[in-house]
Design an enzyme around this catalytic site. Structure first.
Site, PDB file in Angstrom:
ATOM      1  N   CYS A 199       4.142   2.532   5.302  1.00 24.29           N
ATOM      2  CA  CYS A 199       4.794   3.784   5.662  1.00 24.29           C
ATOM      3  C   CYS A 199       5.734   4.257   4.547  1.00 24.29           C
ATOM      4  O   CYS A 199       5.249   4.685   3.499  1.00 24.29           O
ATOM      5  CB  CYS A 199       5.475   3.636   7.021  1.00 24.29           C
ATOM      6  SG  CYS A 199       5.763   5.223   7.816  1.00 24.29           S
ATOM      7  N   HIS A 208       2.309   0.909  10.545  1.00 22.91           N
ATOM      8  CA  HIS A 208       2.981  -0.392  10.580  1.00 22.91           C
ATOM      9  C   HIS A 208       2.100  -1.381  11.329  1.00 22.91           C
ATOM     10  O   HIS A 208       2.075  -1.357  12.555  1.00 22.91           O
ATOM     11  CB  HIS A 208       4.299  -0.287  11.348  1.00 22.91           C
ATOM     12  CG  HIS A 208       5.310   0.609  10.716  1.00 22.91           C
ATOM     13  ND1 HIS A 208       6.261   0.151   9.840  1.00 22.91           N
ATOM     14  CD2 HIS A 208       5.516   1.933  10.828  1.00 22.91           C
ATOM     15  CE1 HIS A 208       7.021   1.152   9.446  1.00 22.91           C
ATOM     16  NE2 HIS A 208       6.585   2.255  10.026  1.00 22.91           N
ATOM     17  N   GLU A 236       2.775  -4.560  11.239  1.00 19.34           N
ATOM     18  CA  GLU A 236       3.676  -5.679  11.545  1.00 19.34           C
ATOM     19  C   GLU A 236       4.348  -5.558  12.903  1.00 19.34           C
ATOM     20  O   GLU A 236       4.705  -6.567  13.496  1.00 19.34           O
ATOM     21  CB  GLU A 236       4.729  -5.836  10.426  1.00 19.34           C
ATOM     22  CG  GLU A 236       5.838  -4.778  10.365  1.00 19.34           C
ATOM     23  CD  GLU A 236       5.402  -3.440   9.778  1.00 19.34           C
ATOM     24  OE1 GLU A 236       4.228  -3.297   9.391  1.00 19.34           O
ATOM     25  OE2 GLU A 236       6.247  -2.526   9.734  1.00 19.34           O
TER      26      GLU A 236
HETATM   27  N1  GLN Z   1       9.174   9.404   7.379  1.00 17.92           N
HETATM   28  C1  GLN Z   1       9.664   8.251   6.673  1.00 17.92           C
HETATM   29  C2  GLN Z   1       9.880   8.537   5.193  1.00 17.92           C
HETATM   30  O1  GLN Z   1       9.743   9.613   4.757  1.00 17.92           O
HETATM   31  C3  GLN Z   1       8.724   7.082   6.807  1.00 17.92           C
HETATM   32  C4  GLN Z   1       8.734   6.534   8.212  1.00 17.92           C
HETATM   33  C5  GLN Z   1       8.446   5.076   8.311  1.00 17.92           C
HETATM   34  O2  GLN Z   1       8.520   4.343   7.331  1.00 17.92           O
HETATM   35  N2  GLN Z   1       8.134   4.641   9.503  1.00 17.92           N
HETATM   36  O3  GLN Z   1      10.176   7.645   4.465  1.00 17.92           O
END
Ligand code: GLN
Length: 195
Positions: free
Chosen positions: A80, A175, A177
């Site tokens: 992410c 994610h 995890e």
């Molecule tokens: N929207 C977040 C960002 O821009 C990422 C979200 C996440 O890591 N769950 O970093």
């Protein structure tokens, strides 16, 4: 498996990654300083807020060491926000936001907007075999451009790319995890052992 690997612990869901890596038998440490980075054979960049991790990495003097490690081939896995930080290019970053780069992809931040900003789905990941991966998307990015050397590991039903690998760099928009899925982390540890 006794390789020492790190989780970048500036901000984000560090503990969940430590849990999965530990369950796979890795020797896991938190990485916040250059000397800690130098002591690991692979690095996980967790989810969280990519603009915050970017800022803290610069404040902690970690940006250049991480970029050098990427150039030197240190295996890394970003989930992410971690995927955003590994991307060469981002769309919809905040003003001045930088990435470490390394993955020849363009990632759109917060790609699912506010209506479906979080969701879970079962995702086919042919490289990992059956069963599908239970993937949790939390204000997730998508990969909008995939460079020639980048392998697409998974896409949503509508074709949007959400998992990629280029050499020793692995990135997922979701994610694994949080649901205890271990196969992406195992793949990361395989890269560490092969490096
Ligand atoms: N929207 C977040 C960002 O821009 C990422 C979200 C996440 O890591 N769950 O970093």
């Amino acid at each position: 498996m006794s390789a020492r690997v790190g989780v970048l612990a500036l901000q984000g869901d560090v503990r969940e990654h430590e849990r999965v890596l530990g369950a796979l038998g890795a020797d896991v440490v938190r990485v916040r300083r250059p000397d800690e980075l130098a002591a690991v054979r692979g690095l996980v960049i967790p989810g969280g807020e990519s603009s915050v991790i970017d800022k803290l990495a610069r404040q902690f003097g970690m940006r250049e060491p991480i970029r050098s490690a990427i150039s030197a081939g240190l295996p890394m896995y970003g989930t992410c926000a971690g995927l955003i930080l590994l991307a060469d290019d981002i769309v919809d970053g905040i003003a001045g936001q930088q990435t470490f780069g390394g993955l020849d992809v363009t990632v759109r931040r917060n790609a699912f907007g506010s209506q479906v900003d979080s969701f879970e789905t079962d995702l086919d990941v042919p490289a990992l075999g059956a069963p599908p991966v239970h993937a949790t998307f939390i204000r997730a990015p998508v990969v909008e451009r995939v460079g020639a050397g980048v392998e697409v590991l998974a896409a949503l039903g509508d074709g949007r790319v959400v998992a990629v690998q280029q050499g020793a760099l692995l990135g997922t928009a979701f994610h694994p995890e949080v649901a205890g899925e271990q196969r992406f982390h195992r793949r990361f540890l395989d890269l560490v052992l092969a490096a």
